[in-house]
Each structure stands twice: as structure tokens, then as C-alpha cells.
Design a protein around this motif. Structure first.
Motif: not given
Ligand code: CTP
Length: 213
Positions: A22-30, A42-48
Motif C-alpha cells: 500500500g505504499a507510494t513508492v519512488r524507485l531510484v535505480a542505476a 521511478g528515476l534512473t541514475v548512472e553514478t554514485a
């Protein structure tokens, strides 16, 4: 590229389990070897460094932050925009590394020093992950307990890693340590089952453990 063999499955399944709960989720991923769960932010990243920026922004209004990312501890000190040519008249290049910021630790510090008006942040639950191996100086659990104290997060989900363990695999067994000093909790099974166990524990902490603020 300097990277590691993390497949991102843990983070994706945690996001799926949280959404189901039931959570609203934001996934930040590489890098991910599996598709992100459908229907969420969702949000995609490439570096630390990009991950840090994204997490600092996303954490401002989040009740829970889960850092399952296998963040590289170091990055090359210099980046070349062009091909590095080999030359006979100079020595071969040496890649120097600098330390990446510890994002989890920074998130904990921001939470702990948040002004009173930031009520969500002040009561934020922060969950870290630890990939540990034992050695002659200590076992997996003693290293993990030291890491929990060092990072200051509320829960630490501990994976025992080795050459053929955890990274990229579908089954897992973890120990969940709590800053509150609660007994270590064991969770084993498929990564999906372990993710559900972690999210269930997060729910328990939110509902039963006194707020941190
Ligand atoms: N982490 C982070 N930023 C980093 C490195 C790690 O936020 N630069 C987070 C990971 O997402 C994880 C936790 O810190 O939730 C522990 O990561 P781990 O790699 O096990 O620990 P390190 O801090 O890198 O410590 P060490 O490698 O010395 O064991």
C-alpha cells in the motif's frame, strides 16, 4: 566503467513488495537486470553522485528510505572525455580513485538534524543494507553490528556475500538488525519472500516502535 555485479533485483522486489503493502513508492535505480515494477514513480541514475542527488531530493518527503543500492565506494578521480591513447613516450596511465560520499550516512544526519517543521523527515525510518564477509578479525554479524552503529540507520539488512553468493541470485537469507537493540531477525527464502519480510518489518517499526522525532 568501474562497477559491480549487483543486478538490482533486491531493490526492485522491495519496491514491488512495498507497493503491494500500500505504499507510494519512488524507485531510484542505476543498473538493473530486471524490469522495474509497473505503475510507480521511478528515476534512473548512472553514478554514485547522481544517486546522492536523487536520494537527497526524494528523501525530503518520504516516511521511509530504503538504501538497497550497492554503491561504489570509490570513483575515478578524473574522467576523460576523449579516448586515452597509448603512447610510447610516456608511462602507462594509472587510475586514481577518490571516495564517494556515503549517501546512507548523509541521509541519517539530515534526518537527525532536521528542523522541527519537517515532521515527516524527523520521524523518517531509514533502512540500510550491508553486504558482509567474515575474516580473521571478525564474523559477518560483528562487522554488521559495527556498520549499524557507524551508519546510524534504524534497520540494517545483512547479506552474507561471497564469490557465488547474493549478487544476481534469486534466493537469499538475511539478518535484520535494529538500532533499538531488538533481537536480530532472520529472513530466508526467495528474494521476493525476503523483500516481503523486510517490508513487513518496516511496517511493524512504523506502527509499533516509538517515533524517532
Ligand atoms: N551506501 C551508501 N553510500 C555509499 C556506500 C554505501 O549509501 N557510498 C549504503 C548502501 O546502499 C547500504 C549501506 O550503505 O545501504 C552499506 O553498504 P556497504 O557497501 O555494505 O557498506 P560500506 O559503507 O561501503 O562499508 P564497507 O565497504 O567498508 O563494508
Amino acid at each position: 566503467v568501474l562497477g559491480n555485479r549487483s543486478a538490482g533485483k533486491e531493490g526492485v522486489w522491495l519496491a514491488g513488495a512495498a507497493r503491494k503493502a500500500g505504499a507510494t513508492v519512488r524507485l531510484v535505480a542505476a543498473h538493473m537486470d530486471v524490469p522495474a515494477p509497473a505503475g510507480g514513480d521511478g528515476l534512473t541514475v548512472e553514478t554514485a553522485l547522481e544517486l546522492r542527488e536523487a536520494m537527497l531530493a526524494a528523501a525530503v518527503d518520504s516516511d521511509v528510505v530504503i538504501m538497497a543500492a550497492a554503491v561504489a565506494d570509490f570513483r575515478p578521480a578524473e574522467i576523460s572525455g576523449t579516448k586515452i591513447k597509448k603512447r610510447d613516450d610516456t608511462a602507462d596511465p594509472v587510475i586514481s580513485l577518490v571516495r564517494n560520499p556515503d549517501i546512507l550516512q548523509e541521509l541519517v544526519e539530515l534526518r537527525d538534524h532536521a528542523p522541527e517543521r519537517q515532521a515527516i523527515r524527523r520521524s523518517q525510518l531509514i533502512v540500510g543494507f550491508a553486504a558482509e564477509t567474515g575474516d580473521g578479525q571478525g564474523d559477518v554479524l560483528s562487522y554488521a553490528e559495527a556498520k549499524l552503529r557507524r551508519k546510524g540507520c534504524d534497520l540494517l539488512v545483512v547479506n552474507h556475500v561471497g564469490a557465488d553468493k547474493v549478487f544476481g541470485q534469486d534466493s537469499n537469507s538475511v539478518v535484520i538488525l535494529a538500532r533499538s537493540g531488538a533481537e536480530p531477525q532472520l529472513a530466508a527464502g526467495s528474494k521476493t519472500e525476503v523483500s516481503v519480510a523486510v517490508i513487513t518489518r518496516v511496517g511493524y517499526e512504523l506502527n509499533h516502535v516509538s517515533p524517532r522525532a
